[in-house]
Design an enzyme around this catalytic site. Structure first.
Site, short mmCIF file in Angstrom:
data_model
loop_
_atom_site.label_atom_id
_atom_site.label_comp_id
_atom_site.label_asym_id
_atom_site.label_seq_id
_atom_site.Cartn_x
_atom_site.Cartn_y
_atom_site.Cartn_z
N CYS A 10 58.97 57.34 4.01
CA CYS A 10 60.40 56.73 2.58
C CYS A 10 59.46 57.12 1.25
CB CYS A 10 61.15 55.70 3.20
SG CYS A 10 59.25 54.30 2.32
N ASN A 13 56.61 53.94 0.83
CA ASN A 13 55.32 53.16 2.25
C ASN A 13 55.16 51.77 1.93
OD1 ASN A 13 52.58 54.20 3.89
ND2 ASN A 13 54.87 53.88 4.42
N CYS A 15 58.86 49.31 3.21
CA CYS A 15 59.61 49.10 2.83
C CYS A 15 59.76 49.55 4.52
CB CYS A 15 60.52 49.15 2.29
SG CYS A 15 60.85 47.74 0.61
N ARG A 16 61.07 51.04 4.30
CA ARG A 16 61.58 51.19 5.14
C ARG A 16 61.11 51.73 6.17
NH1 ARG A 16 65.52 55.19 1.85
NH2 ARG A 16 63.60 55.07 0.23
N SER A 17 58.99 52.77 5.84
CA SER A 17 58.58 53.45 6.70
C SER A 17 57.91 52.95 7.73
CB SER A 17 58.47 54.94 6.13
OG SER A 17 56.80 54.32 4.72
N ASP A 125 67.98 51.67 1.23
CA ASP A 125 67.19 51.82 0.81
C ASP A 125 66.74 49.64 0.06
OD1 ASP A 125 64.39 50.79 -0.53
OD2 ASP A 125 64.92 52.74 -2.27
#
Length: 154
Positions: A10, A13, A15-17, A125
């Site tokens: 993402c 690095n 939040c999402r990943s 996101d």
């Protein structure tokens, strides 16, 4: 056959990943599928920092502690180390395509393409959002993790 190696990418690095990394680690262990799993960001703003506290809280609500994860930036070497590099949205996919070396082993694609009915869509996101956005991001990455594990159980 060598074990699958998967990198989630993402922007920062944080939040999402890292949530995707945690979701796949859990699903792989539950299914007994050995995998190399990591996450990275296309940007360098958060290198060395732990995941966003809200991402940590979300993971903890699902029984996972990601406080030891540390952000890192994707490197050219990642395209040689990982068999699969999954972008969490279209902009990060474009950024990966821009930096990928001309020769590499990685399959580079959008993560949600693995989930039926979600081809071409992004993992939300949640950075500027609220708890509901983090939960939606978790639901997205967990669905993709389940699809990945199913792919390697065949």
């Amino acid at each position: 056959m060598s074990q699958p190696s998967i990198l989630f990418v993402c922007l920062g690095n944080i939040c999402r990943s890292p949530l995707a990394e945690a979701a796949l680690r859990r699903r792989a262990v539950e299914a007994g599928v050995a995998m190399t799993i990591d996450s990275a960001g296309t940007g360098d703003w958060h290198v060395g920092r732990p995941p966003d506290p809200r991402a940590q809280e979300t993971a903890m609500r699902h029984g996972l502690d990601i406080s030891s994860y540390r952000a890192r930036q994707v490197t050219e070497a990642d395209f040689h180390k990982f068999g699969h590099v999954f972008a969490l949205d279209q902009q990060n996919l474009k950024d990966l395509r821009r930096i990928e070396p001309s020769r590499h082993i990685a399959e580079v694609r959008l993560l949600m393409d693995l989930v039926p009915g979600r081809k071409g869509t992004a993992v939300i996101d949640p950075y500027y959002g609220d708890e509901d956005d983090f939960e939606q991001a978790w639901a997205d990455v967990d669905a993709a993790a389940q699809a990945l594990v199913k792919r390697y159980l065949r």
